[in-house]
Design a protein around this motif. Sequence first.
Motif, short mmCIF file in Angstrom:
data_model
loop_
_atom_site.label_atom_id
_atom_site.label_comp_id
_atom_site.label_asym_id
_atom_site.label_seq_id
_atom_site.Cartn_x
_atom_site.Cartn_y
_atom_site.Cartn_z
N ALA A 82 1.12 2.28 -2.45
CA ALA A 82 1.48 3.52 -3.16
C ALA A 82 2.65 4.26 -2.55
O ALA A 82 3.12 5.25 -3.14
CB ALA A 82 0.26 4.44 -3.22
N LYS A 83 3.17 3.79 -1.39
CA LYS A 83 4.25 4.50 -0.74
C LYS A 83 5.41 3.53 -0.44
O LYS A 83 5.68 3.22 0.72
CB LYS A 83 3.76 5.16 0.56
N PRO A 84 6.10 3.07 -1.48
CA PRO A 84 7.21 2.15 -1.23
C PRO A 84 8.31 2.81 -0.41
O PRO A 84 8.62 3.98 -0.60
CB PRO A 84 7.71 1.79 -2.63
N ASN A 85 8.88 2.04 0.52
CA ASN A 85 10.01 2.57 1.29
C ASN A 85 11.32 1.85 0.97
O ASN A 85 12.34 2.14 1.57
CB ASN A 85 9.73 2.57 2.80
N VAL A 86 11.26 0.93 0.00
CA VAL A 86 12.46 0.38 -0.62
C VAL A 86 12.23 0.37 -2.12
O VAL A 86 11.22 -0.16 -2.59
CB VAL A 86 12.77 -1.05 -0.15
N VAL A 87 13.13 0.97 -2.86
CA VAL A 87 13.04 0.97 -4.33
C VAL A 87 14.32 0.34 -4.85
O VAL A 87 15.41 0.89 -4.72
CB VAL A 87 12.88 2.40 -4.89
N HIS A 124 13.47 8.89 -10.26
CA HIS A 124 12.82 10.20 -10.33
C HIS A 124 11.35 10.12 -9.94
O HIS A 124 10.80 11.06 -9.35
CB HIS A 124 12.95 10.77 -11.75
N ALA A 125 10.72 9.00 -10.23
CA ALA A 125 9.30 8.84 -9.93
C ALA A 125 9.02 8.50 -8.47
O ALA A 125 7.92 8.73 -7.97
CB ALA A 125 8.69 7.77 -10.82
N THR A 126 10.01 7.95 -7.77
CA THR A 126 9.77 7.45 -6.41
C THR A 126 10.51 8.20 -5.31
O THR A 126 10.08 8.18 -4.15
CB THR A 126 10.17 5.97 -6.32
N LEU A 127 11.61 8.84 -5.65
CA LEU A 127 12.45 9.46 -4.62
C LEU A 127 11.76 10.61 -3.88
O LEU A 127 11.86 10.68 -2.64
CB LEU A 127 13.76 9.94 -5.24
N PRO A 128 11.06 11.52 -4.57
CA PRO A 128 10.45 12.63 -3.83
C PRO A 128 9.51 12.17 -2.71
O PRO A 128 9.50 12.76 -1.63
CB PRO A 128 9.69 13.39 -4.92
N GLY A 129 8.75 11.11 -2.95
CA GLY A 129 7.85 10.61 -1.93
C GLY A 129 8.59 10.10 -0.71
O GLY A 129 8.17 10.34 0.44
N MET A 130 9.69 9.38 -0.93
CA MET A 130 10.46 8.87 0.20
C MET A 130 11.07 10.01 1.00
O MET A 130 11.08 9.99 2.24
CB MET A 130 11.53 7.90 -0.29
N VAL A 131 11.58 11.03 0.31
CA VAL A 131 12.15 12.18 1.00
C VAL A 131 11.07 12.90 1.81
O VAL A 131 11.28 13.26 2.97
CB VAL A 131 12.81 13.14 -0.01
N GLU A 132 9.91 13.06 1.21
CA GLU A 132 8.81 13.74 1.90
C GLU A 132 8.38 12.99 3.15
O GLU A 132 8.07 13.60 4.19
CB GLU A 132 7.62 13.89 0.95
N ARG A 133 8.40 11.66 3.08
CA ARG A 133 7.98 10.85 4.23
C ARG A 133 9.10 10.65 5.25
O ARG A 133 8.88 10.11 6.33
CB ARG A 133 7.48 9.49 3.74
N VAL A 179 16.95 8.91 3.88
CA VAL A 179 16.83 7.96 2.76
C VAL A 179 18.21 7.38 2.49
O VAL A 179 19.17 8.13 2.23
CB VAL A 179 16.27 8.65 1.50
N ARG A 180 18.32 6.07 2.55
CA ARG A 180 19.59 5.39 2.35
C ARG A 180 19.78 5.04 0.86
O ARG A 180 18.80 4.92 0.11
CB ARG A 180 19.65 4.11 3.18
N VAL A 181 21.03 4.86 0.46
CA VAL A 181 21.37 4.48 -0.91
C VAL A 181 22.40 3.36 -0.86
O VAL A 181 23.41 3.47 -0.15
CB VAL A 181 21.96 5.66 -1.71
#
Length: 258
Positions: A82-87, A124-133, A179-181
């Motif tokens: 539930a917490k992907p760190n690569v999208v 939009h669905a995954t970025l907030p979680g990565m930023v939070e972590r 968070v890298r892009v």
Amino acid sequence: MYQMLDPATLTVLITGATAGIGAASARRFALAGARVIGTGRRADRLIAMRDELGPNFHPLEVDVRDNDAVIAALAGLPEALAKPNVVFANAGLALGLEPAQRASLDDWEDMVDTNIKGLLYTVHATLPGMVERGEGHVVFTGSIAGDYAYPGGNAYGATKAFVKQFSLNLLADLIGTQVRVTNVEPGMVETEFSLVRFHGDKTKSGNVYAGIQPLTAEDIAEQVFFCCTLPRHVAINRIQVFPTCQSFAGMKVQRGEA
């Protein structure tokens, strides 16, 4: 010795994982020990990949063009995933090669819905979680078509120019978040891409690659894997990958009387 990231520490969400670059990337990460969530619309292909790759691959049937479906699918992931760190927002397509004045509006809309809206819904669905972590990596499949125009590339090239600019703006927003892009921008890659572009016409699709050695899906998957396993203080923002036989075109000139 230079210390790359251990792939076993990565949980990788890949959209468009049923074919081409997405499927090759799923294999590259899963076989290296990463946990891979592979999404797509073709459930039979996802199940086949799970059978091939084993427990490191989790199939997730979803159409990225449907935001509600994306949100629901991600919400239903097992806790361990539930917490992907690569999208890797890879899902995309080209349709048609007609000049704009003869192009199909349906094709244009389908490219916008998949290449732009589907990408936005995924991020939009995954970025907030990565930023939070405080950890993560967003990867896009762009294209050299986002930089270099060619006849018939009208809407497709425009969607990839959007991907390029969105990735740069995302990078600006994410400074300080860890968070890298990365926008991976391939040239000619022989996958199902041209077959889809020409609506299943194998002759037209085959002609695109006749007499050349194009890139393969595995070539691009290797670039994605490399970028994602670099130490976290290293960020590759854009990478353009051409086959050796390809370069950008010269300017088109109409000669003679108009």
